[in-house]
Design a protein around this motif. Structure first.
Motif, PDB file in Angstrom:
ATOM      1  N   MET A   3      88.596  91.762  -4.651  1.00 26.44           N
ATOM      2  CA  MET A   3      89.172  91.862  -5.888  1.00 26.44           C
ATOM      3  C   MET A   3      89.374  93.408  -6.378  1.00 26.44           C
ATOM      4  N   VAL A   4      90.432  93.771  -6.732  1.00 28.29           N
ATOM      5  CA  VAL A   4      90.839  95.191  -7.138  1.00 28.29           C
ATOM      6  C   VAL A   4      91.269  95.382  -8.584  1.00 28.29           C
ATOM      7  N   ASN A   5      90.858  96.516  -9.434  1.00 30.14           N
ATOM      8  CA  ASN A   5      91.405  96.660 -10.684  1.00 30.14           C
ATOM      9  C   ASN A   5      92.922  97.472 -10.446  1.00 30.14           C
ATOM     10  N   ILE A   6      93.883  96.946 -11.157  1.00 33.18           N
ATOM     11  CA  ILE A   6      95.301  97.498 -11.022  1.00 33.18           C
ATOM     12  C   ILE A   6      95.592  98.106 -12.307  1.00 33.18           C
ATOM     13  N   MET A   7      96.486  98.875 -12.082  1.00 32.05           N
ATOM     14  CA  MET A   7      97.204  99.817 -13.779  1.00 32.05           C
ATOM     15  C   MET A   7      98.468  99.749 -13.793  1.00 32.05           C
ATOM     16  N   LYS A   8      99.220  99.704 -14.565  1.00 27.96           N
ATOM     17  CA  LYS A   8     100.729 100.051 -14.601  1.00 27.96           C
ATOM     18  C   LYS A   8     100.786 100.608 -16.276  1.00 27.96           C
ATOM     19  N   GLY A   9     100.977 101.699 -16.533  1.00 28.49           N
ATOM     20  CA  GLY A   9     101.053 102.261 -17.802  1.00 28.49           C
ATOM     21  C   GLY A   9      99.479 102.104 -18.257  1.00 28.49           C
ATOM     22  N   GLU A  10      99.526 101.617 -19.408  1.00 21.92           N
ATOM     23  CA  GLU A  10      97.898 101.135 -20.029  1.00 21.92           C
ATOM     24  C   GLU A  10      97.698  99.654 -19.640  1.00 21.92           C
ATOM     25  N   HIS A  11      98.647  99.054 -19.121  1.00 22.30           N
ATOM     26  CA  HIS A  11      98.098  97.549 -18.816  1.00 22.30           C
ATOM     27  C   HIS A  11      97.100  97.671 -17.543  1.00 22.30           C
ATOM     28  N   THR A  12      95.754  97.122 -17.481  1.00 18.11           N
ATOM     29  CA  THR A  12      95.088  97.005 -16.440  1.00 18.11           C
ATOM     30  C   THR A  12      94.841  95.822 -16.313  1.00 18.11           C
ATOM     31  N   VAL A  13      94.367  95.058 -14.829  1.00 20.60           N
ATOM     32  CA  VAL A  13      94.281  93.674 -14.859  1.00 20.60           C
ATOM     33  C   VAL A  13      93.490  93.795 -13.318  1.00 20.60           C
ATOM     34  N   LYS A  14      92.558  92.769 -13.155  1.00 19.02           N
ATOM     35  CA  LYS A  14      91.892  92.532 -12.004  1.00 19.02           C
ATOM     36  C   LYS A  14      92.508  91.469 -11.165  1.00 19.02           C
ATOM     37  N   VAL A  15      92.830  91.838  -9.992  1.00 22.79           N
ATOM     38  CA  VAL A  15      93.807  90.988  -9.156  1.00 22.79           C
ATOM     39  C   VAL A  15      93.071  90.991  -7.728  1.00 22.79           C
ATOM     40  N   SER A  16      93.241  89.913  -6.779  1.00 23.04           N
ATOM     41  CA  SER A  16      92.970  90.182  -5.574  1.00 23.04           C
ATOM     42  C   SER A  16      93.616  91.048  -4.555  1.00 23.04           C
ATOM     43  N   ARG A  17      93.056  91.735  -3.686  1.00 28.28           N
ATOM     44  CA  ARG A  17      93.867  92.528  -2.926  1.00 28.28           C
ATOM     45  C   ARG A  17      95.288  92.019  -2.272  1.00 28.28           C
ATOM     46  N   GLN A  18      95.193  90.692  -1.969  1.00 29.68           N
ATOM     47  CA  GLN A  18      96.358  90.163  -1.282  1.00 29.68           C
ATOM     48  C   GLN A  18      97.545  90.092  -2.619  1.00 29.68           C
ATOM     49  N   TYR A  20      97.841  92.051  -4.996  1.00 31.02           N
ATOM     50  CA  TYR A  20      98.368  93.174  -5.318  1.00 31.02           C
ATOM     51  C   TYR A  20      99.135  93.665  -4.263  1.00 31.02           C
ATOM     52  N   GLU A  21      98.944  93.423  -2.984  1.00 31.47           N
ATOM     53  CA  GLU A  21      99.837  93.895  -1.962  1.00 31.47           C
ATOM     54  C   GLU A  21     101.351  93.005  -1.969  1.00 31.47           C
ATOM     55  N   THR A  22     101.189  91.820  -2.368  1.00 31.20           N
ATOM     56  CA  THR A  22     102.427  91.225  -2.161  1.00 31.20           C
ATOM     57  C   THR A  22     103.236  90.922  -3.582  1.00 31.20           C
ATOM     58  N   MET A  23     102.468  91.125  -4.531  1.00 35.52           N
ATOM     59  CA  MET A  23     103.376  91.152  -5.866  1.00 35.52           C
ATOM     60  C   MET A  23     103.344  92.239  -6.658  1.00 35.52           C
ATOM     61  N   PHE A  24     102.109  92.846  -6.966  1.00 37.01           N
ATOM     62  CA  PHE A  24     102.067  93.924  -8.119  1.00 37.01           C
ATOM     63  C   PHE A  24     102.349  95.283  -7.579  1.00 37.01           C
ATOM     64  N   LYS A  25     101.916  95.722  -6.219  1.00 37.23           N
ATOM     65  CA  LYS A  25     102.487  96.988  -5.810  1.00 37.23           C
ATOM     66  C   LYS A  25     103.906  97.489  -5.735  1.00 37.23           C
ATOM     67  N   GLN A  26     104.802  96.365  -5.405  1.00 37.09           N
ATOM     68  CA  GLN A  26     106.062  96.585  -5.430  1.00 37.09           C
ATOM     69  C   GLN A  26     106.650  96.855  -7.080  1.00 37.09           C
ATOM     70  N   ASN A  27     105.927  96.260  -7.978  1.00 38.37           N
ATOM     71  CA  ASN A  27     106.267  96.411  -9.342  1.00 38.37           C
ATOM     72  C   ASN A  27     105.736  97.707 -10.048  1.00 38.37           C
ATOM     73  N   GLY A  28     105.164  98.420  -9.267  1.00 39.04           N
ATOM     74  CA  GLY A  28     104.740  99.771  -9.848  1.00 39.04           C
ATOM     75  C   GLY A  28     103.178 100.139 -10.205  1.00 39.04           C
ATOM     76  N   TYR A  29     102.485  98.892 -10.046  1.00 43.07           N
ATOM     77  CA  TYR A  29     101.136  98.960 -10.304  1.00 43.07           C
ATOM     78  C   TYR A  29     100.234  99.736  -9.155  1.00 43.07           C
ATOM     79  N   VAL A  30      99.277 100.515  -9.577  1.00 42.25           N
ATOM     80  CA  VAL A  30      98.525 101.179  -8.552  1.00 42.25           C
ATOM     81  C   VAL A  30      96.986 100.857  -8.777  1.00 42.25           C
ATOM     82  N   ILE A  31      96.372 100.784  -7.722  1.00 41.06           N
ATOM     83  CA  ILE A  31      95.108 100.549  -7.795  1.00 41.06           C
ATOM     84  C   ILE A  31      94.232 101.603  -8.528  1.00 41.06           C
ATOM     85  N   VAL A  32      93.290 101.327  -9.378  1.00 36.27           N
ATOM     86  CA  VAL A  32      92.604 101.956 -10.234  1.00 36.27           C
ATOM     87  C   VAL A  32      91.088 102.293  -9.530  1.00 36.27           C
TER      88      VAL A  32
END
Length: 100
Positions: A3-18, A20-32
């Motif tokens: 699991m990794v913590n990711i962030m976009k702006g002030e929105h932070t969420v904990k998701v699986s690494r997979q 993050y790689e498949t959905m969130f990364k392309q939408n501008g989230y970064v690993i915190v």
């Protein structure tokens, strides 16, 4: 599953690494990172982007504060709006009228 913590702006969420790689990364989230430095850098970058973001965000995606800022900046009266939806409609109508 990692699991990794990711962030976009002030929105932070904990998701699986997979996820993050498949959905969130392309939408501008970064690993915190656990270090405060990384978070400070992200917040600083977001503040720089926010300076002119009110003109780059679609009206349909703006929140109440962004709509108010946009209306003020473009001299649009939204005082009769009862809610965010009506404020969006007033702004969109004003934009359409200004293009004619």
């Amino acid at each position: 599953m990692a699991m990794v913590n990711i962030m976009k702006g002030e929105h932070t969420v904990k998701v699986s690494r997979q996820s993050y790689e498949t959905m969130f990364k392309q939408n501008g989230y970064v690993i915190v990172d656990e270090t405060k430095q990384n978070i400070d850098d992200i917040i600083e970058d977001e503040q720089i982007e926010e300076d002119d973001s009110v003109d780059t965000i679609p009206i349909s995606e703006m929140n109440k504060e962004q709509l108010a800022e946009y209306a003020t900046k473009h001299n649009i009266d939204t005082s009769k709006a009862k809610n965010v939806r009506e404020a969006r409609q007033i702004i969109q109508k004003a934009i359409q009228q200004s293009k004619m």
